[in-house]
Design a protein around this motif. Sequence first.
Motif, PDB file in Angstrom:
ATOM      1  N   ALA A   5       0.843  -1.199   0.000  1.00 42.80           N
ATOM      2  CA  ALA A   5       0.000   0.000   0.000  1.00 42.80           C
ATOM      3  C   ALA A   5       0.876   1.245   0.000  1.00 42.80           C
ATOM      4  CB  ALA A   5      -0.905  -0.002   1.229  1.00 42.80           C
ATOM      5  N   ASN A   6       2.080   1.117   0.544  1.00 45.05           N
ATOM      6  CA  ASN A   6       2.932   2.287   0.699  1.00 45.05           C
ATOM      7  C   ASN A   6       4.405   1.880   0.498  1.00 45.05           C
ATOM      8  OD1 ASN A   6       4.321   4.505   1.519  1.00 45.05           O
ATOM      9  ND2 ASN A   6       3.596   4.470   3.642  1.00 45.05           N
ATOM     10  N   TYR A   7       4.937   2.178  -0.687  1.00 48.32           N
ATOM     11  CA  TYR A   7       6.310   1.756  -0.999  1.00 48.32           C
ATOM     12  C   TYR A   7       7.348   2.486  -0.147  1.00 48.32           C
ATOM     13  CZ  TYR A   7       4.508  -0.707  -5.088  1.00 48.32           C
ATOM     14  OH  TYR A   7       3.848  -1.574  -5.908  1.00 48.32           O
ATOM     15  N   GLU A  19       1.413  -2.847   5.083  1.00 52.58           N
ATOM     16  CA  GLU A  19       0.069  -3.062   4.519  1.00 52.58           C
ATOM     17  C   GLU A  19       0.164  -3.492   3.063  1.00 52.58           C
ATOM     18  OE1 GLU A  19      -3.907  -0.545   3.763  1.00 52.58           O
ATOM     19  OE2 GLU A  19      -2.427   0.400   5.086  1.00 52.58           O
ATOM     20  N   TRP A  20      -0.612  -4.493   2.724  1.00 53.81           N
ATOM     21  CA  TRP A  20      -0.610  -5.028   1.351  1.00 53.81           C
ATOM     22  C   TRP A  20      -2.009  -4.934   0.761  1.00 53.81           C
ATOM     23  CZ3 TRP A  20       3.731  -6.929  -1.285  1.00 53.81           C
ATOM     24  CH2 TRP A  20       4.919  -6.903  -0.528  1.00 53.81           C
ATOM     25  N   ILE A  21      -2.065  -4.631  -0.538  1.00 53.65           N
ATOM     26  CA  ILE A  21      -3.347  -4.501  -1.244  1.00 53.65           C
ATOM     27  C   ILE A  21      -3.499  -5.688  -2.190  1.00 53.65           C
ATOM     28  CG2 ILE A  21      -4.587  -3.129  -2.978  1.00 53.65           C
ATOM     29  CD1 ILE A  21      -2.968  -0.702  -1.914  1.00 53.65           C
TER      30      ILE A  21
END
Length: 587
Positions: free
Chosen positions: A164-166, A173-175
């Motif tokens: 979600a946020n590189y 967090e993963w999408i």
Amino acid sequence: MMRVFTKMFWVIALVCLFPLLDNINGGGGGVMAFHKEYIHYQLTTTNNVDQLYRTGYHFQPKQNWINDPNAPMYYKGYYHLFYQYNPKGAVWGNIVWAHSVSKDMINWIPLEPAIVPSKPFDKYGCWSGSTTILPGNKPVILYTGIIDLKPAPGHQVQNYAIPANYSDPLLREWIKPDDNPIVKPTSENVSSFRDPTTAWFNNGHWKMTVGSKHNKRGIVYLYRSRDFVKWTKAKHTLHDKKDTGMWECPDFFPVSTQGTNGVETSALMGGIKHVLKVSLDVTRFEYYTIGTYNTMKDKYYPDSTSVDGWAGLRYDYGNFYASKTFFDPVQKRRILWGWANESSTTAEDVAKGWAGIQLIPRMVWLDPSGKQLVQWPIHELKTLRGEKVHRRNVKLNKGDIVEVKGITAAQADVEASFKFSSLDEAETFDPKWSKLPAENLALEICGITGTKQGGLGPFGFLTLASNKLEEHTPVFFRIFKTTDNKHKILMCSDAKPSSLNKGTYRPSFAGFVDVDLSKKKLSLKSLIDHSVVESFGEGGKTVITSRVYPTLAVGKHAHLYLFNNGTETVTVDRLDAWSMKNPLLMN
Ligand code: DQQ
């Protein structure tokens, strides 16, 4: 160090006699019924975690079941380990991708699970997979989602997930994008279609494989994609082999033909060979081949020296499964992670509140012979070494058992180099043994000969030994001479005499060591950690892991011995042993 001569040990060894040729790497006290949900054990987590057999410096979460190490990787200063985890109990089930991060692969900080079942495309489980680092340093996860419980063990598809946020180095967090699943089975067997590999890039495409089977043929299907989202199945497989059953957790990667450095997964330039490893669901063992990857045909061909099937080469001839490698771009090395399940019964696992450990990460490289890989624990492990014992020239005559004192024998790192003045005493390699099954030959010979009196060997360590040797896990070599005057070096790690608790699974494990004995030397290293003994023969040419549960040789009551029971005197040229500390952070 004290010299102890005892006949009692050999009496016990003879009584035990290593009859066990049951080589299946199982849990639950025997062969593991895998992907079986123990519904009545899934009730709640327990706070009553039994510490007796808990490891000190191996990777373990606080409690519950773990299996496959999924997709280890390095990102912005942290090593990430994802792994299969049951948040609800000490048995397999409810599988999520647990996530921990580390600066050194020794100290671990737990994070929230990266992926949990939540969408139609992974509603019944988030099973194994891998990570790939896309250009611009963008990690992506490929994993197997279970979309239906039927047909058992589940209808399988392949999905992807992205951070979600590189800018978060912890990637908390993963999408899971809505265009999942990205690969659905077409003609493949829907309940045997899983564990996508790390992808590699060439000829304008990303490539990855998925493990499978067709009837009894083990298969790795090949998929191609330009954008990592739309994948097309190749007309042919990357590789397959009849009569090997389901290929789980495939791993396909290049190795350099020079030196010990690792290479990036897409590397093709320079001296490169390829390795294909598969985990065989039928035997619960893994094997690998070394070969050539033809990028024009997109086909892998094992070398003639690499046997396909379970007579093949193994990373580890003991309890080691569902392994995965990754390239560490900082230290330019390829690292191997493997999972060891419990050898205690399911009821014992539930009572202790946890099951499964990840073994110490190992650096892996191609042996100069080009015929096998070599493994060695990552150097970071040395930071846990405490008190040290160093000895030179310890002579071991036949029947000698010499205690290594001054370290914590239940949690130790021990290295020894054994030398002998002649090979004349090597026993004859019984021609009858050639009729034994090739895939288990080493194991069967170890079962027949064990630590019983020999010619050149058995010699090695008695680990996790009780005071009177009622319990001990011997790790040793025996050397045989074949009729054509060659030598066969057998390495064994034997859990049979490890515990007075006869309810646990106590297999003998063995592998041959391919070494030139002209220097008349052999080395052995064991990492001992309460309920695990990981042993490296001859600098990591042969590796064997045993899980054991002594009842007397526990904590400060555990001892470590050197032994020889061969007629040829053996000298421990050099012994270095250390107490091992716990890491400051372990999840
Ligand atoms: N474990 C996973 C599967 C894999 C198996 C499920 C190997 O994806 O095939 O937990 O241990």
